[in-house]
Motif scaffolding. Structure first.
Motif, PDB file in Angstrom:
ATOM      1  N   SER A 144       0.860  -1.180   0.000  1.00 44.28           N
ATOM      2  CA  SER A 144       0.000   0.000   0.000  1.00 44.28           C
ATOM      3  C   SER A 144       0.897   1.230   0.000  1.00 44.28           C
ATOM      4  CB  SER A 144      -0.908   0.016   1.234  1.00 44.28           C
ATOM      5  OG  SER A 144      -1.789  -1.083   1.214  1.00 44.28           O
ATOM      6  N   VAL A 145       0.673   2.129  -0.948  1.00 42.90           N
ATOM      7  CA  VAL A 145       1.510   3.317  -1.089  1.00 42.90           C
ATOM      8  C   VAL A 145       0.734   4.550  -0.657  1.00 42.90           C
ATOM      9  CG1 VAL A 145       2.855   4.753  -2.678  1.00 42.90           C
ATOM     10  CG2 VAL A 145       2.799   2.264  -2.992  1.00 42.90           C
ATOM     11  N   THR A 146       1.383   5.393   0.122  1.00 50.95           N
ATOM     12  CA  THR A 146       0.835   6.690   0.471  1.00 50.95           C
ATOM     13  C   THR A 146       1.905   7.745   0.212  1.00 50.95           C
ATOM     14  OG1 THR A 146      -0.258   7.976   2.219  1.00 50.95           O
ATOM     15  CG2 THR A 146       1.502   6.475   2.889  1.00 50.95           C
ATOM     16  N   MET A 147       1.523   9.022   0.238  1.00 53.27           N
ATOM     17  CA  MET A 147       2.442  10.060  -0.200  1.00 53.27           C
ATOM     18  C   MET A 147       2.869  11.012   0.909  1.00 53.27           C
ATOM     19  SD  MET A 147       0.768  10.806  -3.928  1.00 53.27           S
ATOM     20  CE  MET A 147      -0.116   9.430  -4.687  1.00 53.27           C
ATOM     21  N   ALA A 148       2.615  10.624   2.154  1.00 53.58           N
ATOM     22  CA  ALA A 148       3.046  11.443   3.289  1.00 53.58           C
ATOM     23  C   ALA A 148       3.320  10.535   4.478  1.00 53.58           C
ATOM     24  CB  ALA A 148       1.979  12.474   3.646  1.00 53.58           C
ATOM     25  N   GLN A 149       4.241  10.955   5.335  1.00 49.17           N
ATOM     26  CA  GLN A 149       4.572  10.150   6.502  1.00 49.17           C
ATOM     27  C   GLN A 149       3.396  10.043   7.469  1.00 49.17           C
ATOM     28  OE1 GLN A 149       7.086   8.252   7.040  1.00 49.17           O
ATOM     29  NE2 GLN A 149       8.474   8.909   5.407  1.00 49.17           N
ATOM     30  N   SER A 150       2.628  11.125   7.608  1.00 50.43           N
ATOM     31  CA  SER A 150       1.508  11.106   8.553  1.00 50.43           C
ATOM     32  C   SER A 150       0.454  10.092   8.138  1.00 50.43           C
ATOM     33  CB  SER A 150       0.886  12.504   8.665  1.00 50.43           C
ATOM     34  OG  SER A 150       0.327  12.914   7.423  1.00 50.43           O
ATOM     35  N   THR A 151       0.225   9.961   6.850  1.00 51.88           N
ATOM     36  CA  THR A 151      -0.789   9.003   6.396  1.00 51.88           C
ATOM     37  C   THR A 151      -0.254   7.574   6.424  1.00 51.88           C
ATOM     38  OG1 THR A 151      -0.185   9.607   4.116  1.00 51.88           O
ATOM     39  CG2 THR A 151      -2.154  10.618   5.039  1.00 51.88           C
ATOM     40  N   LYS A 152       1.038   7.416   6.358  1.00 51.51           N
ATOM     41  CA  LYS A 152       1.626   6.078   6.546  1.00 51.51           C
ATOM     42  C   LYS A 152       1.280   5.569   7.944  1.00 51.51           C
ATOM     43  CE  LYS A 152       6.014   3.525   6.447  1.00 51.51           C
ATOM     44  NZ  LYS A 152       7.471   3.580   6.151  1.00 51.51           N
ATOM     45  N   LYS A 153       1.411   6.444   8.917  1.00 51.83           N
ATOM     46  CA  LYS A 153       1.065   6.067  10.286  1.00 51.83           C
ATOM     47  C   LYS A 153      -0.418   5.732  10.403  1.00 51.83           C
ATOM     48  CE  LYS A 153       4.672   9.089  12.190  1.00 51.83           C
ATOM     49  NZ  LYS A 153       4.923  10.356  12.925  1.00 51.83           N
ATOM     50  N   ASP A 154      -1.265   6.507   9.717  1.00 52.57           N
ATOM     51  CA  ASP A 154      -2.707   6.268   9.790  1.00 52.57           C
ATOM     52  C   ASP A 154      -3.101   4.934   9.170  1.00 52.57           C
ATOM     53  OD1 ASP A 154      -3.095   8.644  11.078  1.00 52.57           O
ATOM     54  OD2 ASP A 154      -3.971   9.701   9.369  1.00 52.57           O
ATOM     55  N   LEU A 155      -2.475   4.586   8.048  1.00 51.12           N
ATOM     56  CA  LEU A 155      -2.814   3.312   7.406  1.00 51.12           C
ATOM     57  C   LEU A 155      -2.577   2.140   8.355  1.00 51.12           C
ATOM     58  CD1 LEU A 155      -1.478   3.747   3.748  1.00 51.12           C
ATOM     59  CD2 LEU A 155      -3.867   3.708   4.507  1.00 51.12           C
ATOM     60  N   HIS A 156      -1.584   2.286   9.209  1.00 54.20           N
ATOM     61  CA  HIS A 156      -1.307   1.226  10.187  1.00 54.20           C
ATOM     62  C   HIS A 156      -2.198   1.352  11.421  1.00 54.20           C
ATOM     63  CE1 HIS A 156       0.757  -1.684  12.616  1.00 54.20           C
ATOM     64  NE2 HIS A 156       1.098  -0.772  13.510  1.00 54.20           N
ATOM     65  N   ALA A 157      -2.206   2.531  12.036  1.00 56.46           N
ATOM     66  CA  ALA A 157      -2.885   2.701  13.324  1.00 56.46           C
ATOM     67  C   ALA A 157      -4.407   2.673  13.207  1.00 56.46           C
ATOM     68  CB  ALA A 157      -2.440   4.007  13.974  1.00 56.46           C
ATOM     69  N   ILE A 158      -4.941   3.252  12.131  1.00 55.48           N
ATOM     70  CA  ILE A 158      -6.393   3.353  11.982  1.00 55.48           C
ATOM     71  C   ILE A 158      -6.958   2.178  11.191  1.00 55.48           C
ATOM     72  CG2 ILE A 158      -8.280   4.739  11.019  1.00 55.48           C
ATOM     73  CD1 ILE A 158      -6.528   7.227  11.560  1.00 55.48           C
ATOM     74  N   TYR A 159      -6.282   1.821  10.098  1.00 60.92           N
ATOM     75  CA  TYR A 159      -6.835   0.811   9.180  1.00 60.92           C
ATOM     76  C   TYR A 159      -6.243  -0.577   9.383  1.00 60.92           C
ATOM     77  CZ  TYR A 159      -8.699   4.935   6.860  1.00 60.92           C
ATOM     78  OH  TYR A 159      -9.371   6.099   6.579  1.00 60.92           O
ATOM     79  N   GLY A 160      -5.247  -0.697  10.256  1.00 58.52           N
ATOM     80  CA  GLY A 160      -4.718  -2.002  10.602  1.00 58.52           C
ATOM     81  C   GLY A 160      -3.860  -2.666   9.544  1.00 58.52           C
ATOM     82  N   ILE A 161      -3.342  -1.883   8.598  1.00 62.34           N
ATOM     83  CA  ILE A 161      -2.471  -2.436   7.557  1.00 62.34           C
ATOM     84  C   ILE A 161      -1.079  -2.632   8.148  1.00 62.34           C
ATOM     85  CG2 ILE A 161      -1.511  -2.094   5.244  1.00 62.34           C
ATOM     86  CD1 ILE A 161      -3.938  -0.286   4.656  1.00 62.34           C
ATOM     87  N   ALA A 162      -0.494  -3.780   7.905  1.00 69.85           N
ATOM     88  CA  ALA A 162       0.825  -4.087   8.469  1.00 69.85           C
ATOM     89  C   ALA A 162       1.861  -3.075   7.988  1.00 69.85           C
ATOM     90  CB  ALA A 162       1.247  -5.497   8.062  1.00 69.85           C
ATOM     91  N   LEU A 163       2.709  -2.643   8.904  1.00 64.56           N
ATOM     92  CA  LEU A 163       3.705  -1.625   8.559  1.00 64.56           C
ATOM     93  C   LEU A 163       4.622  -2.063   7.427  1.00 64.56           C
ATOM     94  CD1 LEU A 163       4.853  -0.081  11.966  1.00 64.56           C
ATOM     95  CD2 LEU A 163       3.771   1.117  10.044  1.00 64.56           C
TER      96      LEU A 163
END
Length: 395
Positions: A144-163
């Motif tokens: 899963s690709v995101t374009m900001a560090q803050s949203t990288k954290k959200d994909l893991h913490a909020i959506y449960g996607i493995a880091l």
């Protein structure tokens, strides 16, 4: 020399030109760069249509109406039978059918071809359906690709996607050689003006009215200041309500006596014109209203060309303009925007320093650099999938 047999066959799912959409431009830019790599066949596209039809070129292998749910299953089955090694899904809630674009899950769940998903929007407070879609795509994807560090954290913490499945890759910026700022100002008819600009599809969420109001104070001490609003009205907005927003802005310009200080360039800009609009600018401004905005292609372009940027503090701007790369103004606050503009125009040495800091990051965001990261991600994902299936397991 790379053997033809070892070359990767990659397809992209999303909007595509000539459909007027930022994701369509993003896809074309990435494809253009991937075509220069010796271990890739020319990438292909599965284009998502709205209710219009488009004259696509030969790169489009399939297209379908976003609102036809059965098409998502058909596309998945055809991809599974094709020679595609990997699918890249461009994700934005509004370009797929169903509640928040939920039809896309019908496709993703039926794919045996591995896929990468690029999230162009990551919400920190999703509704249940939005949460379900993002979490499921993240679960099914190779990466899963995101374009900001803050949203990288959200994909893991909020959506449960493995880091270890999440990658942060900056939004790409096209690289074009241009004339100097002063030469371009002269060519476009803005010689001897201090230019502040915004470009992109015009819509009410852009907050242009607050930037216009800010110019009322700016012109008092800088009568040479000019705010240029580049771009046509967003196609969806125009279809629904016509040019109401543009007309409102034009009326505001006249009401405030700013006819000599605000200009609208009502057209779909070519890539060259977009770059020119940035290079000739002294300040680039994004006075957007949406606090949640996780990425902005226009802001990325401004950084790519080393402009001083003044923005409202939406998520992407807050991250990208840190460390002296720009100034943040309050939402819906002409006074705050005006103060930022005056700070830059009154202090040319500060402007030069800020431009250099921005350009230092911007050089790393050019598409010829960004595509190397995507190419590596694709190679690793294809290899991992091949190794997995060769050991007797099938997704």
């Amino acid at each position: 020399m790379v053997s033809t047999l070892n070359k990767k066959n990659v397809a992209f799912l999303g909007t595509y030109l000539p459909r007027e959409c930022g994701l369509a431009t993003f896809t074309q830019d990435m494809i253009n760069e991937l075509e220069t790599m010796s271990d890739f066949h020319p990438p292909r596209v599965i284009a998502v249509n709205n209710n219009a039809t488009y004259a696509y070129g030969k790169k489009v292998m399939m297209s379908f109406n976003q609102n036809h749910r059965w098409e998502y299953i058909r596309i998945a089955l055809e991809l599974n039978r094709s020679n595609i090694d990997l699918l890249v899904i461009q994700h934005e809630f509004g370009i797929y059918g169903g509640n928040s674009g939920e039809y896309l899950i019908d496709l993703a769940e039926r794919l045996t071809v591995p896929f990468i998903v690029i999230f162009h929007t990551v919400l920190s407070s999703p509704n249940p359906k939005q949460f379900q879609i993002v979490a499921r795509l993240g679960e099914l994807s190779c990466k899963s690709v995101t374009m900001a560090q803050s949203t990288k954290k959200d994909l893991h913490a909020i959506y449960g996607i493995a880091l270890n499945k999440i990658e942060m890759i900056h939004h790409g910026v096209p690289q074009l050689e241009t004339e100097s700022r002063e030469r371009l100002k002269a060519l476009y008819g803005y010689a001897d003006r201090q230019v502040i600009s915004t470009f992109g599809f015009l819509s009410p969420g852009k907050g242009i009215e607050y930037a216009i109001e800010a110019m009322r104070e700016v012109k008092e001490s800088h009568p040479d200041a000019l705010y240029i609003v580049w771009g046509k009205t967003h196609p969806v907005v125009k279809q629904e309500v016509g040019e109401v927003y543009r007309q409102k802005l034009q009326a505001l310009v006249s009401e405030l006596g700013l006819d000599n200080h605000v200009v609208f360039v009502d057209k779909l800009l070519t890539q060259e014109e977009v770059v020119h609009s940035l290079v000739l600018s002294d300040i680039y401004m994004t006075p957007y209203l949406g606090k949640e905005q996780a990425v902005s292609g226009t802001l990325a372009y401004g950084i790519g060309y080393g402009r001083v940027i003044i923005s409202t503090p939406y998520r992407y701007a807050t991250e990208m303009l840190a460390d002296g790369r720009g100034l943040l103004a309050n939402f819906r606050d002409p006074k705050s925007l005006g103060t930022g503009i005056l700070d830059i125009l009154d202090h040319p040495e500060k402007k030069l320093h800020m431009e250099q800091r921005t350009l230092d990051l911007g050089r790393t965001m050019m598409w010829n650099q960004i595509v190397k990261q995507y190419a590596g991600l694709i190679r690793d994902s294809v290899a991992a999938h091949s190794s997995y299936t060769n050991h007797g397991s099938v997704i």
